[in-house]
Enzyme design. Structure first.
Site, PDB file in Angstrom:
ATOM      1  N   SER A  43       0.829  -1.209   0.000  1.00  0.00           N
ATOM      2  CA  SER A  43       0.000   0.000   0.000  1.00  0.00           C
ATOM      3  C   SER A  43       0.865   1.261   0.000  1.00  0.00           C
ATOM      4  O   SER A  43       2.007   1.258   0.465  1.00  0.00           O
ATOM      5  CB  SER A  43      -0.904   0.024   1.232  1.00  0.00           C
TER       6      SER A  43
HETATM    7  N1  SAH Z   1      -0.609  -5.229   3.935  1.00  0.00           N
HETATM    8  C1  SAH Z   1       0.188  -5.497   2.740  1.00  0.00           C
HETATM    9  C2  SAH Z   1      -0.526  -5.177   1.461  1.00  0.00           C
HETATM   10  C3  SAH Z   1      -1.553  -6.191   1.200  1.00  0.00           C
HETATM   11  S1  SAH Z   1      -2.041  -6.487  -0.466  1.00  0.00           S
HETATM   12  C4  SAH Z   1       1.532  -4.828   2.798  1.00  0.00           C
HETATM   13  O1  SAH Z   1       1.841  -4.139   3.785  1.00  0.00           O
HETATM   14  O2  SAH Z   1       2.316  -5.008   1.867  1.00  0.00           O
HETATM   15  C5  SAH Z   1      -3.318  -7.641  -0.048  1.00  0.00           C
HETATM   16  C6  SAH Z   1      -2.846  -8.996   0.336  1.00  0.00           C
HETATM   17  O3  SAH Z   1      -3.990  -9.703   0.813  1.00  0.00           O
HETATM   18  C7  SAH Z   1      -2.306  -9.817  -0.829  1.00  0.00           C
HETATM   19  O4  SAH Z   1      -1.023 -10.306  -0.530  1.00  0.00           O
HETATM   20  C8  SAH Z   1      -3.314 -10.953  -0.968  1.00  0.00           C
HETATM   21  O5  SAH Z   1      -2.749 -12.177  -1.395  1.00  0.00           O
HETATM   22  C9  SAH Z   1      -3.855 -11.059   0.438  1.00  0.00           C
HETATM   23  N2  SAH Z   1      -5.170 -11.694   0.571  1.00  0.00           N
HETATM   24  C10 SAH Z   1      -6.248 -11.626  -0.257  1.00  0.00           C
HETATM   25  N3  SAH Z   1      -7.272 -12.372   0.203  1.00  0.00           N
HETATM   26  C11 SAH Z   1      -6.842 -12.923   1.379  1.00  0.00           C
HETATM   27  C12 SAH Z   1      -7.449 -13.792   2.341  1.00  0.00           C
HETATM   28  N4  SAH Z   1      -8.695 -14.252   2.185  1.00  0.00           N
HETATM   29  N5  SAH Z   1      -6.719 -14.152   3.421  1.00  0.00           N
HETATM   30  C13 SAH Z   1      -5.451 -13.698   3.595  1.00  0.00           C
HETATM   31  N6  SAH Z   1      -4.816 -12.886   2.714  1.00  0.00           N
HETATM   32  C14 SAH Z   1      -5.503 -12.484   1.630  1.00  0.00           C
END
Ligand code: SAH
Length: 224
Positions: free
Chosen positions: A67
């Site tokens: 993000s």
């Molecule tokens: N917080 C992160 C950015 C997240 S991007 C950072 O600091 O870099 C969103 C992430 O959520 C992705 O890696 C994706 O694979 C994950 N994601 C999506 N659906 C999910 C679920 N049901 N459970 C766990 N992770 C999930």
């Protein structure tokens, strides 16, 4: 490769905090200090290191993103952390948000659905010496009941609606920050409990990758 001198990263990190975070009204000192401390450039792929402190999200592989720094600061600030909390993050991604949380809370549980993404994040978090981050690989769309209850839950992928299990896993004094909405429009919501009722507050229009898993978006509904 695309590496800068270590001192250059420090300079850019300072200026990120001043120009992107403080400039937009975030004043919480512990949060600003965490953002001055965590080496964000170590959480982005090699080819993007020179953009690590820029004012936007970046790709981290497998169609996922880290993000924008301000978004991390804003969502973290909404959790009102004092240092004693147990926090759950859904969507570990690069691990950067988890690292910021680790400076501000007692214990961070972070869940990532993609094993390869989780592995990478785990390696960097371990190499940085964090001992209060617990990384779980699996579907976090219904939270992580094993470690509940939590003082705060932060979801960093866009949900359709707020899944009920997140409320069930929060303490009554807890805070939940989550982007909800579809491919074209989402809003950050902050939920708090008043008199046994969870009350939402809509904070900001945003753009996140989709929450997948049992309670999340299918690829038919939201292809990426
Ligand atoms: N917080 C992160 C950015 C997240 S991007 C950072 O600091 O870099 C969103 C992430 O959520 C992705 O890696 C994706 O694979 C994950 N994601 C999506 N659906 C999910 C679920 N049901 N459970 C766990 N992770 C999930």
């Amino acid at each position: 490769m695309d590496f800068l001198e270590e001192g250059e990263y420090v300079t850019r990190r300072e200026s990120m905090v001043t120009n992107q975070i403080m400039q937009r009204g975030i004043t919480e000192k512990r949060l600003l200090d965490a953002m001055r401390t965590v080496p964000r450039h170590l959480f982005v792929p090699a080819g993007y290191k020179r953009y690590a402190y820029s004012d936007h999200p970046l790709p981290i592989g497998e169609g996922q993103t880290i993000s924008q720094p301000y978004m991390v600061a804003l969502m973290t600030n909404l959790l009102d952390l004092t240092g004693i909390e147990k926090v759950l993050e859904i969507g570990t991604g690069s691990g950067y948000q988890a690292a910021i949380l680790a400076h501000l809370a007692a214990e961070v549980h972070t869940v990532e659905i993609l094993p390869h993404v989780a592995d990478k994040a785990g390696k960097i978090l371990t190499s940085l010496g964090y001992t209060n981050i617990f990384l779980h690989t699996g579907d976090g769309s219904f939270g992580w009941p094993e470690m509940a209850p939590y003082d705060a839950i932060i979801v960093t992928a866009a949900a359709k609606e707020t899944p009920q299990p997140y409320f069930d896993q929060l303490k009554p004094s807890g805070r939940l920050v989550i982007p909800t909405g579809g491919p074209s429009l989402q809003h950050i919501q902050r939920w708090t409990n008043e008199n046994n009722e969870w009350i939402p507050e809509s904070i900001l229009a945003v753009s996140f990758v989709p929450l997948r898993g049992a309670e999340g978006w299918t690829r038919d509904e939201w292809p990426t």
